[in-house]
Design a protein around this motif. Structure first.
Motif, mmCIF file in Angstrom:
data_model
loop_
_atom_site.group_PDB
_atom_site.id
_atom_site.type_symbol
_atom_site.label_atom_id
_atom_site.label_comp_id
_atom_site.label_asym_id
_atom_site.label_seq_id
_atom_site.Cartn_x
_atom_site.Cartn_y
_atom_site.Cartn_z
ATOM 1 N N ALA A 300 5.595 -9.637 6.878
ATOM 2 C CA ALA A 300 6.429 -8.507 7.877
ATOM 3 C C ALA A 300 6.378 -9.434 9.319
ATOM 4 N N LEU A 301 6.630 -8.599 10.282
ATOM 5 C CA LEU A 301 6.512 -8.821 11.595
ATOM 6 C C LEU A 301 5.447 -7.619 12.177
ATOM 7 N N LEU A 302 4.641 -8.155 12.909
ATOM 8 C CA LEU A 302 3.610 -7.254 13.287
ATOM 9 C C LEU A 302 3.696 -7.193 15.016
ATOM 10 N N VAL A 303 3.853 -5.976 15.470
ATOM 11 C CA VAL A 303 3.773 -5.824 17.033
ATOM 12 C C VAL A 303 2.644 -4.786 17.510
ATOM 13 N N PRO A 304 2.395 -5.147 18.760
ATOM 14 C CA PRO A 304 1.187 -4.057 19.223
ATOM 15 C C PRO A 304 1.902 -2.522 19.327
ATOM 16 N N PRO A 305 1.232 -1.342 18.962
ATOM 17 C CA PRO A 305 1.723 -0.298 19.023
ATOM 18 C C PRO A 305 1.974 0.107 20.695
ATOM 19 N N GLY A 306 2.787 0.874 20.844
ATOM 20 C CA GLY A 306 3.198 1.117 22.375
ATOM 21 C C GLY A 306 3.904 0.146 23.171
ATOM 22 N N ASP A 307 4.319 -0.930 22.460
ATOM 23 C CA ASP A 307 4.981 -1.830 23.354
ATOM 24 C C ASP A 307 6.409 -2.034 22.931
ATOM 25 N N SER A 308 7.388 -1.340 23.604
ATOM 26 C CA SER A 308 8.960 -1.476 23.198
ATOM 27 C C SER A 308 9.302 -2.700 23.319
ATOM 28 N N ILE A 309 8.844 -3.476 24.593
ATOM 29 C CA ILE A 309 9.425 -5.021 24.655
ATOM 30 C C ILE A 309 9.292 -5.940 23.701
ATOM 31 N N GLU A 310 7.918 -5.932 23.068
ATOM 32 C CA GLU A 310 7.474 -6.586 21.812
ATOM 33 C C GLU A 310 8.145 -6.186 20.833
ATOM 34 N N LEU A 311 8.473 -4.983 20.679
ATOM 35 C CA LEU A 311 9.322 -4.335 19.531
ATOM 36 C C LEU A 311 10.519 -4.988 19.374
#
Length: 379
Positions: A300-311
């Motif tokens: 998977a790709l995991l991104v920090p919660p609450g970070d739309s830029i990383e998402l």
């Protein structure tokens, strides 16, 4: 060890409800009907979707139904799909009735916000929670973190807790990711699921010149998010379908580039397990049991919660890199085959119903052999 004569599964909405608990209940019910004809299975709904004024009456009727199933249909197992809040109260009362009726009772913990629920409990509420957990013959949890949490704040004794992550029927592996830039969100549409961040990420990708589209399949605050999509200029790119039947959702898996679930809190979402089963790449946040299951960059790709830029960055990687999408697809499917097949899951569950030893071997996480993952660092 004899097989149960009859199993009662208590689950909100029964087998008709959308969401994770509904999917688990449908999978259990379907497997038992097909593969264990000697064991009858009944699904009861202690909530019914009613208001706070209606559900106590619904619960009373459910308790009468449970007693009837015990005395007249030979039900000897009570499997309670339990979350936090009102769900814990309802299932706690059903547990006590089940024990009084001489049934073997299983608490199956699915709560995404179990930590704040347990940590904040005081006085009579805390006593009720701990007594409920200790009264159960077996507590099924979705990960080691949940097991530790229940031991620390819920009074769980080690021998009564088993880590058994969810599973789903095998829908068959799909291929054909190349060229697709359509994203799927399969979840109740609430802030906890990170829907705001997903729509903002979509808008960022459009601004970068990507021709992306999305389907948001789930109930919840549909009107609010439709308005947000309009504000962000996504009207012709985002479709809201409400809850979809399994066959329709499976069709969306075959037409999507990735499942996106940027939640702030989770247990272990069935949407992720179902995506792994079809080979649909997953973009998620390392919350709940997810980081015990998925490895960033491999399954998977995991991104920090609450970070739309990383998402947006993760979605851009998936949209623009066919090799990455294909690798995540294949390795996700392999993870499903190792760890989340329904047949192994249900045979393990039947053994536990029948009184198999509760103690889990040291180091054995659950039915499969997967590696955990730490949260990805911010770039």
């Amino acid at each position: 060890m004899r097989a149960p004569r009859a199993i009662v599964i208590a689950s909100p909405g029964g087998i008709a409800r959308g969401g994770g608990m509904g999917s688990v209940t449908r999978a259990m019910h379907g497997w038992l009907v097909e593969n264990a004809p000697q064991t009858r299975v009944f699904v009861i709904d202690p909530h019914g979707g009613g208001s706070a004024l209606v559900w106590p009456l619904r619960l009373l009727l459910t308790m009468l139904q449970l007693a009837w199933l015990r005395f007249f249909r030979g039900a000897d197992i009570l499997h309670l799909q339990i979350s936090e809040g009102g769900s814990f109260l309802r299932k706690g009362l059903l547990l006590r009735l089940g024990k009084l009726l001489g049934m073997r009772v299983v608490l199956h913990h699915h709560g995404a916000r179990l930590r704040p629920f347990l940590v904040s409990a005081r006085g009579v509420k805390r006593v009720f929670i701990q007594r409920t957990i200790r009264l159960a013959d077996l507590n099924l949890v979705l990960g080691e973190g949940v097991k530790r949490l229940l031991a620390e704040h819920g009074g769980l004794r080690g021998e009564r807790g088993i880590v058994l992550c969810n599973a789903c029927p095998d829908p068959g592996y799909r291929t054909g990711l190349e060229g697709r830039a359509h994203f799927l969100v399969s979840a109740v549409l609430t802030p906890r699921k990170g829907i705001d961040d997903f729509l903002k990420a979509m808008a960022l990708l459009v601004a970068r010149g990507y021709d992306v589209t999305a389907t948001l399949a789930g109930g919840g605050e549909v009107a609010r998010y439709s308005a947000l999509a309009e504000t962000l200029g996504l009207n012709d790119r985002v479709r809201f379908t409400g809850w979809l039947p399994p066959a329709s959702l499976l069709g969306l898996h075959g037409r999507s580039r990735a499942l996106v679930l940027p939640s702030f809190d989770e247990g272990m979402p069935m949407a992720i397990i179902e995506a792994l089963a079809t080979g649909l790449p997953v973009i998620a946040t390392p919350v709940g049991t997810i980081p015990e299951i998925l490895r960033h960059g491999e399954t998977a790709l995991l991104v920090p919660p609450g970070d739309s830029i990383e998402l947006a960055g993760a979605m851009e990687r998936i949209a623009g890199d066919d090799m990455l999408a294909a690798r995540l697809s294949l390795q996700g499917r392999q993870l499903y085959e190792r760890s989340f097949g329904l047949d192994r899951y249900m045979r393990r569950l039947l053994a536990l119903y029948a009184g198999a030893p509760l103690r889990q071997p040291a180091g054995q996480h659950q039915i499969g052999d997967y590696r955990g993952a730490a949260a990805p660092e911010r770039r």
